[in-house]
Write a protein that holds these residues in place. Sequence first.
Motif, PDB file in Angstrom:
ATOM      1  N   GLY A  34       0.818  -1.203   0.000  1.00 23.22           N
ATOM      2  CA  GLY A  34       0.000   0.000   0.000  1.00 23.22           C
ATOM      3  C   GLY A  34       0.854   1.256   0.000  1.00 23.22           C
ATOM      4  O   GLY A  34       1.919   1.299  -0.599  1.00 23.22           O
ATOM      5  N   GLU A  35       0.368   2.305   0.684  1.00 25.26           N
ATOM      6  CA  GLU A  35       1.069   3.586   0.714  1.00 25.26           C
ATOM      7  C   GLU A  35       2.421   3.463   1.401  1.00 25.26           C
ATOM      8  O   GLU A  35       2.577   2.723   2.371  1.00 25.26           O
ATOM      9  N   GLY A  36       3.398   4.216   0.869  1.00 24.76           N
ATOM     10  CA  GLY A  36       4.696   4.264   1.520  1.00 24.76           C
ATOM     11  C   GLY A  36       4.590   5.002   2.848  1.00 24.76           C
ATOM     12  O   GLY A  36       3.680   5.792   3.055  1.00 24.76           O
ATOM     13  N   ARG A  37       5.517   4.725   3.755  1.00 22.24           N
ATOM     14  CA  ARG A  37       5.514   5.427   5.040  1.00 22.24           C
ATOM     15  C   ARG A  37       6.885   5.368   5.679  1.00 22.24           C
ATOM     16  O   ARG A  37       7.739   4.563   5.288  1.00 22.24           O
ATOM     17  N   GLY A  38       7.101   6.241   6.649  1.00 19.49           N
ATOM     18  CA  GLY A  38       8.357   6.268   7.373  1.00 19.49           C
ATOM     19  C   GLY A  38       8.201   5.625   8.732  1.00 19.49           C
ATOM     20  O   GLY A  38       7.166   5.788   9.394  1.00 19.49           O
ATOM     21  N   ILE A  39       9.238   4.893   9.162  1.00 17.35           N
ATOM     22  CA  ILE A  39       9.174   4.144  10.417  1.00 17.35           C
ATOM     23  C   ILE A  39      10.447   4.377  11.220  1.00 17.35           C
ATOM     24  O   ILE A  39      11.556   4.232  10.689  1.00 17.35           O
ATOM     25  N   PRO A  40      10.325   4.723  12.500  1.00 16.29           N
ATOM     26  CA  PRO A  40      11.516   4.936  13.329  1.00 16.29           C
ATOM     27  C   PRO A  40      12.160   3.615  13.730  1.00 16.29           C
ATOM     28  O   PRO A  40      11.478   2.598  13.884  1.00 16.29           O
ATOM     29  N   ILE A  41      13.474   3.625  13.899  1.00 18.35           N
ATOM     30  CA  ILE A  41      14.225   2.439  14.307  1.00 18.35           C
ATOM     31  C   ILE A  41      14.616   2.570  15.780  1.00 18.35           C
ATOM     32  O   ILE A  41      15.284   3.534  16.167  1.00 18.35           O
ATOM     33  N   HIS A  42      14.223   1.633  16.587  1.00 16.08           N
ATOM     34  CA  HIS A  42      14.608   1.598  18.000  1.00 16.08           C
ATOM     35  C   HIS A  42      16.126   1.443  18.088  1.00 16.08           C
ATOM     36  O   HIS A  42      16.734   0.706  17.301  1.00 16.08           O
ATOM     37  N   GLU A  43      16.733   2.101  19.040  1.00 23.33           N
ATOM     38  CA  GLU A  43      18.195   2.056  19.169  1.00 23.33           C
ATOM     39  C   GLU A  43      18.702   0.625  19.383  1.00 23.33           C
ATOM     40  O   GLU A  43      19.824   0.286  19.002  1.00 23.33           O
ATOM     41  N   PHE A  44      17.858  -0.221  19.966  1.00 27.57           N
ATOM     42  CA  PHE A  44      18.220  -1.618  20.191  1.00 27.57           C
ATOM     43  C   PHE A  44      18.466  -2.354  18.869  1.00 27.57           C
ATOM     44  O   PHE A  44      19.248  -3.306  18.802  1.00 27.57           O
ATOM     45  N   LEU A  45      17.792  -1.913  17.796  1.00 29.72           N
ATOM     46  CA  LEU A  45      17.884  -2.588  16.507  1.00 29.72           C
ATOM     47  C   LEU A  45      19.041  -2.119  15.637  1.00 29.72           C
ATOM     48  O   LEU A  45      19.293  -2.709  14.577  1.00 29.72           O
ATOM     49  N   VAL A  85       1.212   3.216  24.456  1.00 28.42           N
ATOM     50  CA  VAL A  85       0.149   3.845  25.243  1.00 28.42           C
ATOM     51  C   VAL A  85       0.528   3.862  26.723  1.00 28.42           C
ATOM     52  O   VAL A  85       0.391   4.882  27.405  1.00 28.42           O
ATOM     53  N   VAL A  86       1.021   2.717  27.211  1.00 32.14           N
ATOM     54  CA  VAL A  86       1.446   2.621  28.611  1.00 32.14           C
ATOM     55  C   VAL A  86       2.552   3.622  28.910  1.00 32.14           C
ATOM     56  O   VAL A  86       2.600   4.209  30.002  1.00 32.14           O
ATOM     57  N   ASN A  87       3.430   3.856  27.944  1.00 34.18           N
ATOM     58  CA  ASN A  87       4.555   4.770  28.142  1.00 34.18           C
ATOM     59  C   ASN A  87       4.156   6.233  28.009  1.00 34.18           C
ATOM     60  O   ASN A  87       5.008   7.118  28.133  1.00 34.18           O
ATOM     61  N   GLY A  88       2.894   6.499  27.739  1.00 31.10           N
ATOM     62  CA  GLY A  88       2.421   7.880  27.666  1.00 31.10           C
ATOM     63  C   GLY A  88       2.663   8.569  26.348  1.00 31.10           C
ATOM     64  O   GLY A  88       2.588   9.804  26.268  1.00 31.10           O
ATOM     65  N   VAL A  89       2.936   7.812  25.306  1.00 35.13           N
ATOM     66  CA  VAL A  89       3.151   8.401  23.984  1.00 35.13           C
ATOM     67  C   VAL A  89       1.826   8.946  23.456  1.00 35.13           C
ATOM     68  O   VAL A  89       0.781   8.302  23.581  1.00 35.13           O
ATOM     69  N   ILE A 112       9.566   5.526  20.036  1.00 35.70           N
ATOM     70  CA  ILE A 112       9.817   4.089  19.931  1.00 35.70           C
ATOM     71  C   ILE A 112      10.903   3.666  20.910  1.00 35.70           C
ATOM     72  O   ILE A 112      10.907   2.531  21.411  1.00 35.70           O
ATOM     73  N   ASN A 113      11.805   4.581  21.231  1.00 36.22           N
ATOM     74  CA  ASN A 113      12.873   4.263  22.179  1.00 36.22           C
ATOM     75  C   ASN A 113      12.397   4.186  23.624  1.00 36.22           C
ATOM     76  O   ASN A 113      13.166   3.798  24.509  1.00 36.22           O
ATOM     77  N   THR A 114      11.126   4.537  23.872  1.00 36.46           N
ATOM     78  CA  THR A 114      10.605   4.396  25.236  1.00 36.46           C
ATOM     79  C   THR A 114      10.312   2.933  25.572  1.00 36.46           C
ATOM     80  O   THR A 114      10.109   2.602  26.742  1.00 36.46           O
ATOM     81  N   ILE A 115      10.288   2.075  24.570  1.00 34.16           N
ATOM     82  CA  ILE A 115      10.056   0.651  24.825  1.00 34.16           C
ATOM     83  C   ILE A 115      11.327   0.044  25.407  1.00 34.16           C
ATOM     84  O   ILE A 115      12.388   0.060  24.773  1.00 34.16           O
ATOM     85  N   LYS A 116      11.227  -0.476  26.620  1.00 37.77           N
ATOM     86  CA  LYS A 116      12.398  -1.037  27.300  1.00 37.77           C
ATOM     87  C   LYS A 116      12.706  -2.439  26.791  1.00 37.77           C
ATOM     88  O   LYS A 116      11.804  -3.208  26.441  1.00 37.77           O
ATOM     89  N   VAL A 117      13.992  -2.761  26.782  1.00 35.60           N
ATOM     90  CA  VAL A 117      14.454  -4.044  26.253  1.00 35.60           C
ATOM     91  C   VAL A 117      14.839  -4.968  27.409  1.00 35.60           C
ATOM     92  O   VAL A 117      15.743  -4.655  28.181  1.00 35.60           O
ATOM     93  N   PRO A 118      14.196  -6.130  27.527  1.00 36.72           N
ATOM     94  CA  PRO A 118      14.567  -7.090  28.582  1.00 36.72           C
ATOM     95  C   PRO A 118      16.005  -7.561  28.396  1.00 36.72           C
ATOM     96  O   PRO A 118      16.471  -7.727  27.262  1.00 36.72           O
ATOM     97  N   GLN A 119      16.699  -7.788  29.486  1.00 35.42           N
ATOM     98  CA  GLN A 119      18.090  -8.217  29.414  1.00 35.42           C
ATOM     99  C   GLN A 119      18.244  -9.541  28.670  1.00 35.42           C
ATOM    100  O   GLN A 119      19.207  -9.745  27.925  1.00 35.42           O
ATOM    101  N   VAL A 120      17.263 -10.439  28.833  1.00 38.16           N
ATOM    102  CA  VAL A 120      17.360 -11.737  28.165  1.00 38.16           C
ATOM    103  C   VAL A 120      17.351 -11.581  26.652  1.00 38.16           C
ATOM    104  O   VAL A 120      17.942 -12.382  25.927  1.00 38.16           O
ATOM    105  N   TRP A 121      16.696 -10.528  26.157  1.00 37.27           N
ATOM    106  CA  TRP A 121      16.688 -10.275  24.715  1.00 37.27           C
ATOM    107  C   TRP A 121      18.067  -9.790  24.268  1.00 37.27           C
ATOM    108  O   TRP A 121      18.555 -10.148  23.200  1.00 37.27           O
ATOM    109  N   ARG A 122      18.701  -8.973  25.088  1.00 34.32           N
ATOM    110  CA  ARG A 122      20.033  -8.462  24.752  1.00 34.32           C
ATOM    111  C   ARG A 122      21.088  -9.576  24.772  1.00 34.32           C
ATOM    112  O   ARG A 122      22.142  -9.443  24.155  1.00 34.32           O
ATOM    113  N   GLU A 123      20.781 -10.666  25.465  1.00 34.17           N
ATOM    114  CA  GLU A 123      21.759 -11.740  25.623  1.00 34.17           C
ATOM    115  C   GLU A 123      21.611 -12.870  24.609  1.00 34.17           C
ATOM    116  O   GLU A 123      22.292 -13.887  24.714  1.00 34.17           O
ATOM    117  N   CYS A 124      20.705 -12.707  23.624  1.00 37.25           N
ATOM    118  CA  CYS A 124      20.577 -13.727  22.579  1.00 37.25           C
ATOM    119  C   CYS A 124      21.940 -13.909  21.890  1.00 37.25           C
ATOM    120  O   CYS A 124      22.606 -12.917  21.549  1.00 37.25           O
TER     121      CYS A 124
END
Length: 321
Positions: free
Chosen positions: A171-182, A245-249, A281-293
């Motif tokens: 469909g329509e093109g769009r812009g998407i932010p990249i989380h710093e974790f990625l 939503v939970v993060n107040g965005v 998007i950077n307000t989403i916290k990253v679990p440590q177990v995800w960082r340890e993959c």
Amino acid sequence: MTFDRAAAAFIAAGGSDRFLMEVGADGKPRGLVEELRGKKLASITQESLDGLAHRLYPTALRDTKVRQFYAPFRAVWNYAAIEGWAKEKKWRLPKRPKGTNVQELKRFRSGSAPTNYEHAARFVGAMSPAPAMLMTALFFTGMRPIELFVLEADMVNVPERWITLRKSKIGEGRGIPIHEFLVPLFDSLCARGGAVFRKPRGEPYPIMENAGGQIKTAIAGARRRTGIKDVSPYTARHSVSTQLVVNGVHPYVKDQILGHAVDDMSRRYTHVPQRPLIDAINTIKVPQVWRECWWWEDPLELSGRLVPGTGARNDLKERRA
């Protein structure tokens, strides 16, 4: 006139091919067209139609059968009638349950609700690197699965933390932010050019209407290994939306990230990184177990590996020889 020829003409005239012509995870065609290929319109009866619906969707709710089977069939038939290839006919739909207090109990469908990120991390950690990387990107961008399947390296601006999707099948093109974790993930995978996310053997994922089915084998394997049954590709999109939503965005910012709030201005500047969206998007916290993959060490190099304990046992082959 056969149903498949009528359907092809219907689609060529601008009709939707959804549920009519699809490609399965195995690359083989499926859908109503394939089921009724070579079947003359004049030979289709209400009884044979209902029988086919029951065979294809034996446990589906009435509304699902109507949406995925009867509606596309009737659309093709009505087009054929207008063209003079078939007689006008009112096809009966499945009956609703009788009584005002009768309700169909909907089965739980994975992907229809959000999950917490600790829970998702345990699930993704049990997957092979290639599908795990794709799932990770879904959980930290909120993109639709098909948007990642069509993503090319030249659409990703890692230094500016921005993805620009071109107008295509999605469909329509769009812009998407990249989380710093990625950032390390995209930095590594984009180095090879072409499709960013690929199968373990390096070939791009096929583009299918039912996007998400391309990694169903990996999903099934992770479910067996973890016992977690409520995580699938679309779970990520719901989780991103809920967590923002939970993060107040602000709701408008959230909708911009998910591609819901698209106006003329956002269409015009999809290629321009927008700091409020990146910060959100950077307000989403990253679990440590995800960082340890284990594949974070070198995503591109390790993308061809399989989760330990799976795949061909070459040692056993050598022993048998």
